[in-house]
Design an enzyme around this catalytic site. Structure first.
Site, PDB file in Angstrom:
ATOM      1  N   ALA A  79       0.831  -1.218   0.000  1.00 18.51           N
ATOM      2  CA  ALA A  79       0.000   0.000   0.000  1.00 18.51           C
ATOM      3  C   ALA A  79       0.858   1.257   0.000  1.00 18.51           C
ATOM      4  O   ALA A  79       1.912   1.304   0.639  1.00 18.51           O
ATOM      5  CB  ALA A  79      -0.907   0.025   1.233  1.00 18.51           C
ATOM      6  N   ILE A  80       0.354   2.254  -0.695  1.00 17.84           N
ATOM      7  CA  ILE A  80       0.928   3.603  -0.660  1.00 17.84           C
ATOM      8  C   ILE A  80      -0.148   4.533  -0.101  1.00 17.84           C
ATOM      9  O   ILE A  80      -1.326   4.419  -0.463  1.00 17.84           O
ATOM     10  CB  ILE A  80       1.352   4.057  -2.083  1.00 17.84           C
ATOM     11  CG1 ILE A  80       2.453   3.137  -2.666  1.00 17.84           C
ATOM     12  CG2 ILE A  80       1.810   5.518  -2.085  1.00 17.84           C
ATOM     13  CD1 ILE A  80       3.797   3.169  -1.965  1.00 17.84           C
ATOM     14  N   GLU A 112      -1.953 -12.202  -4.751  1.00 18.57           N
ATOM     15  CA  GLU A 112      -3.377 -12.142  -5.076  1.00 18.57           C
ATOM     16  C   GLU A 112      -3.809 -10.685  -5.069  1.00 18.57           C
ATOM     17  O   GLU A 112      -3.341  -9.910  -4.228  1.00 18.57           O
ATOM     18  CB  GLU A 112      -4.232 -12.894  -4.040  1.00 18.57           C
ATOM     19  CG  GLU A 112      -4.184 -14.392  -4.153  1.00 18.57           C
ATOM     20  CD  GLU A 112      -3.299 -15.001  -3.077  1.00 18.57           C
ATOM     21  OE1 GLU A 112      -2.913 -14.273  -2.139  1.00 18.57           O
ATOM     22  OE2 GLU A 112      -2.981 -16.196  -3.186  1.00 18.57           O
ATOM     23  N   ASN A 117      -9.332  -4.324  -8.743  1.00 21.12           N
ATOM     24  CA  ASN A 117      -8.283  -3.375  -8.345  1.00 21.12           C
ATOM     25  C   ASN A 117      -7.341  -3.079  -9.522  1.00 21.12           C
ATOM     26  O   ASN A 117      -6.196  -3.534  -9.579  1.00 21.12           O
ATOM     27  CB  ASN A 117      -7.520  -3.939  -7.145  1.00 21.12           C
ATOM     28  CG  ASN A 117      -6.589  -2.906  -6.528  1.00 21.12           C
ATOM     29  OD1 ASN A 117      -6.406  -1.809  -7.066  1.00 21.12           O
ATOM     30  ND2 ASN A 117      -5.994  -3.259  -5.398  1.00 21.12           N
ATOM     31  N   TYR A 124       1.449  -4.105 -11.080  1.00 24.72           N
ATOM     32  CA  TYR A 124       2.098  -5.418 -11.100  1.00 24.72           C
ATOM     33  C   TYR A 124       2.420  -5.841 -12.542  1.00 24.72           C
ATOM     34  O   TYR A 124       3.477  -6.414 -12.804  1.00 24.72           O
ATOM     35  CB  TYR A 124       1.202  -6.462 -10.420  1.00 24.72           C
ATOM     36  CG  TYR A 124       0.895  -6.159  -8.961  1.00 24.72           C
ATOM     37  CD1 TYR A 124       1.889  -5.671  -8.108  1.00 24.72           C
ATOM     38  CD2 TYR A 124      -0.379  -6.356  -8.435  1.00 24.72           C
ATOM     39  CE1 TYR A 124       1.609  -5.379  -6.781  1.00 24.72           C
ATOM     40  CE2 TYR A 124      -0.663  -6.078  -7.104  1.00 24.72           C
ATOM     41  CZ  TYR A 124       0.333  -5.579  -6.288  1.00 24.72           C
ATOM     42  OH  TYR A 124       0.063  -5.304  -4.966  1.00 24.72           O
TER      43      TYR A 124
HETATM   44  C1  LIG Z   1      -1.925   0.239  -6.068  1.00 19.71           C
HETATM   45  C2  LIG Z   1      -1.042   1.262  -5.371  1.00 19.71           C
HETATM   46  C3  LIG Z   1      -0.091   0.553  -4.423  1.00 19.71           C
HETATM   47  C4  LIG Z   1      -0.224   2.016  -6.453  1.00 19.71           C
HETATM   48  O1  LIG Z   1       0.742   2.839  -5.803  1.00 19.71           O
HETATM   49  P1  LIG Z   1       1.330   4.150  -6.508  1.00 19.71           P
HETATM   50  O2  LIG Z   1       2.548   4.554  -5.777  1.00 19.71           O
HETATM   51  O3  LIG Z   1       0.271   5.172  -6.677  1.00 19.71           O
HETATM   52  O4  LIG Z   1       1.723   3.583  -7.945  1.00 19.71           O
HETATM   53  P2  LIG Z   1       2.858   4.172  -8.906  1.00 19.71           P
HETATM   54  O5  LIG Z   1       2.840   5.653  -8.901  1.00 19.71           O
HETATM   55  O6  LIG Z   1       4.165   3.499  -8.583  1.00 19.71           O
HETATM   56  O7  LIG Z   1       2.317   3.647 -10.328  1.00 19.71           O
HETATM   57  C5  LIG Z   1       3.038   2.715 -11.118  1.00 19.71           C
HETATM   58  C6  LIG Z   1       2.159   2.252 -12.254  1.00 19.71           C
HETATM   59  O8  LIG Z   1       1.004   1.570 -11.718  1.00 19.71           O
HETATM   60  C7  LIG Z   1      -0.150   1.895 -12.514  1.00 19.71           C
HETATM   61  N1  LIG Z   1      -1.092   2.674 -11.704  1.00 19.71           N
HETATM   62  C8  LIG Z   1      -0.917   3.135 -10.434  1.00 19.71           C
HETATM   63  N2  LIG Z   1      -2.041   3.772 -10.010  1.00 19.71           N
HETATM   64  C9  LIG Z   1      -2.925   3.707 -11.037  1.00 19.71           C
HETATM   65  C10 LIG Z   1      -4.253   4.193 -11.198  1.00 19.71           C
HETATM   66  N3  LIG Z   1      -4.903   4.869 -10.218  1.00 19.71           N
HETATM   67  N4  LIG Z   1      -4.873   3.931 -12.370  1.00 19.71           N
HETATM   68  C11 LIG Z   1      -4.250   3.245 -13.357  1.00 19.71           C
HETATM   69  N5  LIG Z   1      -2.971   2.764 -13.273  1.00 19.71           N
HETATM   70  C12 LIG Z   1      -2.324   3.006 -12.111  1.00 19.71           C
HETATM   71  C13 LIG Z   1       0.374   2.705 -13.696  1.00 19.71           C
HETATM   72  O9  LIG Z   1       0.761   1.797 -14.699  1.00 19.71           O
HETATM   73  C14 LIG Z   1       1.587   3.378 -13.082  1.00 19.71           C
HETATM   74  O10 LIG Z   1       2.555   3.747 -14.030  1.00 19.71           O
HETATM   75  P3  LIG Z   1       2.449   5.218 -14.733  1.00 19.71           P
HETATM   76  O11 LIG Z   1       2.287   6.226 -13.630  1.00 19.71           O
HETATM   77  O12 LIG Z   1       3.743   5.361 -15.479  1.00 19.71           O
HETATM   78  O13 LIG Z   1       1.210   5.168 -15.596  1.00 19.71           O
HETATM   79  C15 LIG Z   1      -1.891   2.315  -4.601  1.00 19.71           C
HETATM   80  O14 LIG Z   1      -2.906   2.822  -5.463  1.00 19.71           O
HETATM   81  C16 LIG Z   1      -2.568   1.755  -3.348  1.00 19.71           C
HETATM   82  O15 LIG Z   1      -1.968   1.727  -2.272  1.00 19.71           O
HETATM   83  N6  LIG Z   1      -3.848   1.317  -3.487  1.00 19.71           N
HETATM   84  C17 LIG Z   1      -4.638   0.812  -2.320  1.00 19.71           C
HETATM   85  C18 LIG Z   1      -4.066  -0.468  -1.745  1.00 19.71           C
HETATM   86  C19 LIG Z   1      -3.920  -1.553  -2.792  1.00 19.71           C
HETATM   87  O16 LIG Z   1      -4.721  -1.670  -3.703  1.00 19.71           O
HETATM   88  N7  LIG Z   1      -2.873  -2.371  -2.631  1.00 19.71           N
HETATM   89  C20 LIG Z   1      -2.613  -3.503  -3.506  1.00 19.71           C
HETATM   90  C21 LIG Z   1      -3.228  -4.713  -2.922  1.00 19.71           C
HETATM   91  S1  LIG Z   1      -2.962  -6.151  -3.947  1.00 19.71           S
END
Ligand SMILES: CC(C)(COP(=O)(O)OP(=O)(O)OC[C@H]1O[C@@H](n2cnc3c(N)ncnc32)[C@H](O)[C@@H]1OP(=O)(O)O)[C@@H](O)C(=O)NCCC(=O)NCCS
Length: 190
Positions: A79-80, A112, A117, A124
């Site tokens: 998570a971020i 998983e 999501n 991933y």
């Molecule tokens: C999923 C999550 C970890 C992504 O973290 P983040 O730091 O915002 O992601 P990044 O900035 O590193 O993004 C990397 C790539 O992921 C994809 N991505 C990330 N957020 C996205 C969004 N909201 N919509 C579409 N693609 C997305 C894109 O491909 C992105 O690359 P790009 O910016 O060059 O297009 C974050 O949204 C989160 O914590 N979500 C809630 C918890 C969760 O879902 N955890 C995963 C459980 S399996």
């Protein structure tokens, strides 16, 4: 005008002192958060587990966990914080997990993720995880199916090239920017 020093971004092992910040992110990020003592138990008792935090300056911006089971590295949580999303911090954290997996001689990484999501699935996929199956009704809060994703072999030329390319892109990228009013978003409904 004097230039600001660059923000320090670092991925480090999670410590017990980090748990209040982890809990806050956990509640903001997951529709079914782990209970408060779960990370403490993992840190204190699970020898297979590696939990990492990503810090921007002094602030914890995210965390992730990995279980190393023989030759498989399984991502247990990731998570971020909403205020730090879309800064490629998730990418940096995922690279750190894959580095641990490589260092411990795991041959592939698995996880998983909720079918709905899409942000996490896109992240991933960017690192070579591909869908390999479904766990029906895996998430008990809404009976949602889990998509099982697995990487190609971690030492394959494709994976190596991908990591080299992403590391270089991140090193050349801008400093992260904290959002003043982040949109909330959990693993259910992004
Ligand atoms: C999923 C999550 C970890 C992504 O973290 P983040 O730091 O915002 O992601 P990044 O900035 O590193 O993004 C990397 C790539 O992921 C994809 N991505 C990330 N957020 C996205 C969004 N909201 N919509 C579409 N693609 C997305 C894109 O491909 C992105 O690359 P790009 O910016 O060059 O297009 C974050 O949204 C989160 O914590 N979500 C809630 C918890 C969760 O879902 N955890 C995963 C459980 S399996």
């Amino acid at each position: 005008m004097v230039a600001r020093p660059p923000l320090r971004v670092a991925v480090e092992p999670m410590a017990l002192d980090d748990l209040p910040a982890i809990q806050a992110i956990e509640r903001a990020a997951f529709s079914a958060p782990w209970p408060a003592n779960a990370y403490k138990t993992e840190l204190e008792t699970n020898k297979l587990a590696h939990y990492m935090v990503i810090r921007v300056g002094d602030e914890i911006a995210g965390f992730a966990g990995l279980w190393l089971m023989v030759d498989e590295a399984h991502v247990t949580t990731f998570a971020i914080a909403p205020a730090w999303r879309r800064n490629h911090l998730g990418e940096r954290l995922l690279i750190a997990l894959l580095d641990i997996a490589l260092d411990r001689r795991a041959t592939e990484a698995t996880l998983e993720v909720r079918l709905s999501n899409l942000p996490a699935r896109r992240l991933y996929e960017k690192f070579g995880f591909r869908p390999v199956g479904i766990r029906p009704r895996y998430y008990s809060d809404n009976n949602e199916d889990a998509l099982i994703m697995t990487t190609e072999p971690l030492r394959s030329p494709e994976m190596t090239a991908r990591l080299v390319e992403r590391r270089a892109a991140l090193a050349a990228g801008p400093d992260p920017v904290r959002l003043a009013r982040p949109a909330t978003g959990t693993d259910r409904g992004g």
